[in-house]
Design an enzyme around this catalytic site. Structure first.
Site, PDB file in Angstrom:
ATOM      1  N   SER A 218       1.614  -9.899  -0.773  1.00  0.00           N
ATOM      2  CA  SER A 218       1.282  -8.477  -0.655  1.00  0.00           C
ATOM      3  C   SER A 218       1.677  -7.836   0.668  1.00  0.00           C
ATOM      4  O   SER A 218       1.913  -6.631   0.723  1.00  0.00           O
ATOM      5  CB  SER A 218      -0.221  -8.285  -0.878  1.00  0.00           C
ATOM      6  OG  SER A 218      -0.972  -9.086   0.017  1.00  0.00           O
TER       7      SER A 218
ATOM      8  N   GLU B 289      -9.391   7.409   3.312  1.00  0.00           N
ATOM      9  CA  GLU B 289     -10.306   6.513   4.013  1.00  0.00           C
ATOM     10  C   GLU B 289      -9.499   5.300   4.438  1.00  0.00           C
ATOM     11  O   GLU B 289      -8.460   5.001   3.854  1.00  0.00           O
ATOM     12  CB  GLU B 289     -11.425   6.061   3.062  1.00  0.00           C
ATOM     13  CG  GLU B 289     -11.085   4.854   2.168  1.00  0.00           C
ATOM     14  CD  GLU B 289      -9.976   5.120   1.151  1.00  0.00           C
ATOM     15  OE1 GLU B 289      -9.741   6.288   0.826  1.00  0.00           O
ATOM     16  OE2 GLU B 289      -9.352   4.127   0.691  1.00  0.00           O
TER      17      GLU B 289
ATOM     18  N   LYS C 126       0.809  -1.227   0.000  1.00  0.00           N
ATOM     19  CA  LYS C 126       0.000   0.000   0.000  1.00  0.00           C
ATOM     20  C   LYS C 126       0.839   1.273   0.000  1.00  0.00           C
ATOM     21  O   LYS C 126       0.403   2.314  -0.472  1.00  0.00           O
ATOM     22  CB  LYS C 126      -0.947  -0.011   1.190  1.00  0.00           C
ATOM     23  CG  LYS C 126      -2.099  -0.995   1.018  1.00  0.00           C
ATOM     24  CD  LYS C 126      -3.195  -0.721   2.017  1.00  0.00           C
ATOM     25  CE  LYS C 126      -4.435  -1.542   1.703  1.00  0.00           C
ATOM     26  NZ  LYS C 126      -4.237  -2.959   2.092  1.00  0.00           N
TER      27      LYS C 126
HETATM   28  C1  LIG Z   1      -5.083  -3.985   1.794  1.00  0.00           C
HETATM   29  C2  LIG Z   1      -4.368  -5.230   1.522  1.00  0.00           C
HETATM   30  C3  LIG Z   1      -4.758  -6.088   0.475  1.00  0.00           C
HETATM   31  C4  LIG Z   1      -5.986  -5.857  -0.369  1.00  0.00           C
HETATM   32  O1  LIG Z   1      -5.972  -4.686  -1.106  1.00  0.00           O
HETATM   33  P1  LIG Z   1      -5.749  -4.696  -2.687  1.00  0.00           P
HETATM   34  O2  LIG Z   1      -6.075  -3.315  -3.081  1.00  0.00           O
HETATM   35  O3  LIG Z   1      -6.660  -5.718  -3.256  1.00  0.00           O
HETATM   36  O4  LIG Z   1      -4.331  -5.047  -2.918  1.00  0.00           O
HETATM   37  C5  LIG Z   1      -3.994  -7.223   0.240  1.00  0.00           C
HETATM   38  N1  LIG Z   1      -2.925  -7.527   0.993  1.00  0.00           N
HETATM   39  C6  LIG Z   1      -2.538  -6.741   2.025  1.00  0.00           C
HETATM   40  C7  LIG Z   1      -1.352  -7.142   2.819  1.00  0.00           C
HETATM   41  C8  LIG Z   1      -3.237  -5.561   2.315  1.00  0.00           C
HETATM   42  O5  LIG Z   1      -2.840  -4.796   3.346  1.00  0.00           O
END
Ligand SMILES: *Cc1c(COP(=O)(O)O)cnc(C)c1O
Length: 416
Positions: A393, A127, A105
């Site tokens: 992610s 948000e 993010k």
């Molecule tokens: C917020 C988040 C997501 C989901 O958000 P996307 O916009 O779909 O990427 C996925 N993995 C992690 C670690 C997150 O913090």
């Protein structure tokens, strides 16, 4: 929701040629700007700003500099040797968990922060649902010296108290939202309202590849660094592209960021994994593409989880970051033309993937990312000897309260 073959072929060709979003901010039939009249000037101003600045050498240089020196990019590409042995396929991990603040993010937050500065904004609003985008926004704003206000549902503030503390320590003002469902949906509405009141002085930092044009495009462009790096790293370390690329899908930003550079590679299969929650009934999951229908949410036409009367449904997932009833419009198109296959993983499957990666590789993944691992394990089972690249992610430290209640609860494990 598949298109007729001819239409589908044309859409796919346009997609690969980079023709989306089009001049109206559409990804084929999806996307656009379904917002009140009062928001149009603000969005048009932002779209002009994006066009004017985003791809200039100066902006790209500043962005790259922040990514390298502050975010910690490029993030590593890790070969998961023990997991590979277990699963019978070669597993590579793109380590967004190593990025500053613990997930992808931050790429978006710092990029939009730099844009806000160029547009002369005096303050930033954002948000947040689980608080991860709020923390990334607060950190990016602190780094750039921009005052930051984060709208957060009152229910979420209680559930995610540690992140509220983090945002405050990073200098952000956290505003509880007590209207609507008092969670992410209401927080987005409130942030938009704030922005409309002063569209020139305020910048709205949206947290995923969704919402009205130009956000799905802007966020994709800022997150595309994930796939560009991973593609080059695979070629350098493995000497070839992966057979399959897999990412989890909430709003869709880490996935679209990972996918973008690979969409034109016909040899690379692409899979997005949504939150299957506790079951397939409406309300028990957040598998928007798997179980949703077309409709408008937060300013864009896309797929969403709704009942027969078009009422947007509550969702459930063990991972807060995937717990959203909509999905970015580009994913709706990728699904429609069949370039990406979307499937779901249940809470239980994701939890056991957290344990497996932790024990095999010494990496505690975020619950969101664990959904991608479930998809990878499934794929490996039917493609022995294949090569899979997983977008990891984020890291799982933030999930410790949930993991305590589940994996570490009494009796959750033999001998515990
Ligand atoms: C917020 C988040 C997501 C989901 O958000 P996307 O916009 O779909 O990427 C996925 N993995 C992690 C670690 C997150 O913090």
């Amino acid at each position: 929701m598949n298109a007729a073959p001819d239409e589908s072929r044309q859409l796919l060709a346009d997609l690969i040629a980079g023709r989306f979003p089009d001049a109206r901010g559409r990804f084929g039939p999806y996307g656009g700007r379904y917002v009140p009249e009062t928001l149009i000037p603000a969005l048009e101003g932002l779209a002009r700003g994006v066009e004017e600045h985003l791809h200039t050498p100066q902006f790209q240089q500043d962005f790259k500099q922040q990514l390298q020196s502050w975010v910690g990019r490029p993030t590593a590409l890790t070969f998961a040797a023990r997991l590979s042995q277990r699963w019978g396929a070669r597993v590579w991990l793109k380590r967004e968990d190593l990025a500053h603040t613990g997930a992808h993010k931050i790429n978006n937050a710092i990029g939009q922060g730099l844009l806000a500065q160029r547009l002369g904004a005096r303050r930033v609003v954002a948000e947040t649902g689980a608080g991860q985008h709020g923390v990334a926004s607060a950190a990016a704003c602190a780094r750039l010296g921009l005052p930051c206000v984060v709208y957060m549902g009152a229910v979420d503030m209680e559930r995610q108290a540690p992140n509220v503390g983090r945002m405050r320590l990073l200098g952000a003002q956290v505003v509880p939202v007590t209207s609507g469902d008092r969670t992410l949906r209401a927080a987005i509405d409130e942030a938009l309202r704030d922005w409309v009141a002063d569209p020139l002085g305020t910048y709205y930092m949206l947290g995923s590849a969704l919402g009205p044009h130009p956000y799905p495009y802007l966020v994709r462009e800022l997150q595309a660094v994930i796939g560009r790096e991973a593609r080059a790293q695979m070629l350098a370390a493995h000497g070839a592209l992966p057979d399959v690329l897999i990412a989890c899908v909430g709003g869709g930003s880490n996935a679209i960021g990972a996918f973008h550079a690979f969409v034109p590679d016909p040899s690379v299969e692409i899979i997005g994994v949504e939150a299957g929650g506790r079951g397939t009934a409406l309300g028990d999951n957040a598998a928007t593409i798997v179980g949703g229908r077309p409709g408008v949410l937060h300013g864009a036409y896309s797929l969403l989880l709704q009942d027969n009367d078009g009422q947007v449904q509550e969702t459930h997932s063990v991972s807060a970051g995937l717990d959203y009833p909509g999905v970015g419009p580009e994913h709706a198109l990728l699904a429609r033309v069949g370039r990406v296959r979307y499937e779901s993983a249940t809470d239980t499957e994701a939890l056991s993937a957290v344990r497996e990666l932790s024990e095999c590789e010494g990496i505690l993944p975020a619950l969101e990312s664990a959904h991608a691992l479930v998809g990878a394990q499934r794929w490996a089972r039917s493609h022995p000897g294949g090569t899979v690249l997983v977008c990891l992610s984020g890291r799982g430290d933030k999930d410790m309260p949930t993991l305590q209640e589940t994996l570490l609860a009494d009796g959750a494990r033999e001998g515990a």
